[in-house]
Design a protein around this motif. Sequence first.
Motif, PDB file in Angstrom:
ATOM      1  N   GLU A  11     -11.261  -1.299   5.364  1.00  0.00           N
ATOM      2  CA  GLU A  11     -11.635  -2.642   4.942  1.00  0.00           C
ATOM      3  C   GLU A  11     -12.763  -3.200   5.804  1.00  0.00           C
ATOM      4  O   GLU A  11     -12.747  -3.100   7.023  1.00  0.00           O
ATOM      5  CB  GLU A  11     -10.405  -3.567   5.045  1.00  0.00           C
TER       6      GLU A  11
ATOM      7  N   GLU B 284      -5.234   3.622  -8.481  1.00  0.00           N
ATOM      8  CA  GLU B 284      -5.161   2.454  -7.609  1.00  0.00           C
ATOM      9  C   GLU B 284      -6.534   1.788  -7.489  1.00  0.00           C
ATOM     10  O   GLU B 284      -7.552   2.479  -7.341  1.00  0.00           O
ATOM     11  CB  GLU B 284      -4.689   2.858  -6.207  1.00  0.00           C
ATOM     12  N   ASN B 285      -6.533   0.481  -7.571  1.00  0.00           N
ATOM     13  CA  ASN B 285      -7.718  -0.361  -7.295  1.00  0.00           C
ATOM     14  C   ASN B 285      -8.851  -0.195  -8.300  1.00  0.00           C
ATOM     15  O   ASN B 285      -9.968  -0.631  -8.033  1.00  0.00           O
ATOM     16  CB  ASN B 285      -8.268  -0.082  -5.884  1.00  0.00           C
TER      17      ASN B 285
ATOM     18  N   VAL C  13     -13.386  -4.464  -6.818  1.00  0.00           N
ATOM     19  CA  VAL C  13     -12.131  -4.621  -6.074  1.00  0.00           C
ATOM     20  C   VAL C  13     -12.281  -4.002  -4.692  1.00  0.00           C
ATOM     21  O   VAL C  13     -12.047  -4.634  -3.668  1.00  0.00           O
ATOM     22  CB  VAL C  13     -10.954  -3.971  -6.836  1.00  0.00           C
ATOM     23  N   THR C  14     -12.687  -2.757  -4.662  1.00  0.00           N
ATOM     24  CA  THR C  14     -12.937  -2.014  -3.420  1.00  0.00           C
ATOM     25  C   THR C  14     -13.578  -0.686  -3.789  1.00  0.00           C
ATOM     26  O   THR C  14     -13.475  -0.246  -4.941  1.00  0.00           O
ATOM     27  CB  THR C  14     -11.627  -1.751  -2.643  1.00  0.00           C
TER      28      THR C  14
ATOM     29  N   THR D 183     -11.068   3.429  -4.392  1.00  0.00           N
ATOM     30  CA  THR D 183     -10.253   3.655  -5.593  1.00  0.00           C
ATOM     31  C   THR D 183      -9.640   5.061  -5.499  1.00  0.00           C
ATOM     32  O   THR D 183     -10.283   5.996  -5.021  1.00  0.00           O
ATOM     33  CB  THR D 183     -11.106   3.531  -6.866  1.00  0.00           C
TER      34      THR D 183
ATOM     35  N   TYR E 276       0.846  -1.189   0.000  1.00  0.00           N
ATOM     36  CA  TYR E 276       0.000   0.000   0.000  1.00  0.00           C
ATOM     37  C   TYR E 276       0.885   1.244   0.000  1.00  0.00           C
ATOM     38  O   TYR E 276       1.621   1.509   0.958  1.00  0.00           O
ATOM     39  CB  TYR E 276      -0.912  -0.024   1.228  1.00  0.00           C
TER      40      TYR E 276
END
Length: 399
Positions: A282, A197-198, A215-216, A219, A93
Motif C-alpha cells: 500500500e 480480488e480487488n 481500486v489497487t 489484483t 485480507y
Amino acid sequence: MDKVFVNDQFLNWDSENRLKVRIVSARAYHSLFMHNMCIRPTPEELEDFGTPDFTIYNAGMFPCNRYTTYMTSSTSVDLNLKRREMVILGTQYAGEMKKGLFTVMHYLMPKRQILTLHSGCNMGKDGDVALFFGLSGTGKTTLSTDHNRFLIGDDEHCWSDKGVSNIEGGCYAKCIDLSGDKEPDIWNAIKFGTVLENVVFDEHTREVDYYDKSVTENTRASYPIEYIPNAKIPCVGPHPKNVILLACDAFGVLPPVSKLTLAQTMYHFISGYTALVAGTEEGVKEPRATFSACFGAAFIMLHPTKYAAMLAEKMQKHGATGWLVNTGWSGGSYGSGSRIKLSYTRKIIDAIHSDKTMYKETLLKLAGLFKNNFETFTNYKIGTDNNLTKEILAAGPNF
C-alpha cells in the motif's frame, strides 16, 4: 451470525510430511479462498481426518480491542505455536491465512531437516526441476507457469531428501494487465471456482477489466492448481537442477541474467534484493529498492543463515546451478530505461533450461576462434620483460 465455515485440508504434497489444517471462518469468501489454496482431501481422507495439526480462527470482520495492552490498531493477527492456533481479527485480507500457514511451515519443517522455500517450481519433460525465488511482483508465478513445462507450484515449496514438494494446492496470481496473449494459462484458469480480488467489473455483463487500477494494482486470482492444464499432480518432483533468483532491479544496473557460483547464490539468497513494485504494498506508486532475507523475511522463523546453509548443502549435494535474473529495468533506471519485456525474460529462462552440452560445445568453439585470432599477436613483446604480453594472454579464454 447464522453460520461459520469449516475447511479440513492438508499442507505439503509429500504425504510423509504433510500437515492437517482446519480453517474456521465467518465468510464464505475466506472458506473458498482456502479451499483453493490448500490441498483438498479425498472423501476417504476427509472421513479419517481426525484432529488437525493446526487451526485458524478467522473472524476478520470483527475488530479487536485496540485498547488492549500493546495493541496499536483494530487489526490483530496472532500465531501461537504452542497451541498450534492462529486468530485473525480486524482484517478481511484472505492472504493472512496463506501467509500464516507458510510461517508455521518455516518453523516446523526445518526441525525435520526439510528446507522451506518461498519459490515457484516447475519441471521439464526430462525431469529437470527449476526453482524460482522472488518477492511479490518479480514474476515468480508468471515464470513458473510455463506451458512448455509441468507446474509443480507457484509460491511455496519444501525440499527434502526425496526432492521437492508443493506446500499448497492452488495458485495466487497477480492479474493486473492480464491478457490471454501474454499469460494464456493464468487467463484460462479464471473460471467458476476461482476467487478474484480487488478487480473492477461491469455489473451488467460481469466482464472484468484487468487493466483497471482504480481500486489497487494488487489484483489477484486464487484458483486450484489443477486449473493449470500442465500441472503435475501430485505436485512433487526430483531434486532441482537450477535455482533461479528473480530480482526486479529498479536501478537498471543488474544484467538480464547472471550465472552464479554457490557463494554468490548464497549472498543473493540472504540479501533477497528486489524493488517494491506498485501494487504489492500500500502506498507504493514507484518501485524502490528493498531487501528481504531468503526472499521471504516476513515468513522465516529462524535466522536467515539457517535456511541459507540448508540451501547451500542441498545445491552442492545435488549439483544445482544458481542464476540471478533481472525482471526489472534495462537501459537506465525506472523513469529513463524500460522494463524488460516478459517475452525476453521467458527466452532467458528457456536458455537456462536448454541443453548444457550444446552450450559447452558452443563455448569451446568460440574460445577456439578467439585463440586462433590472437595467435598473430603472440610473437610481439608488450611491456617491460614481456610481462604485459603474458597478462594479456592469460586474460583470454582458458580451456
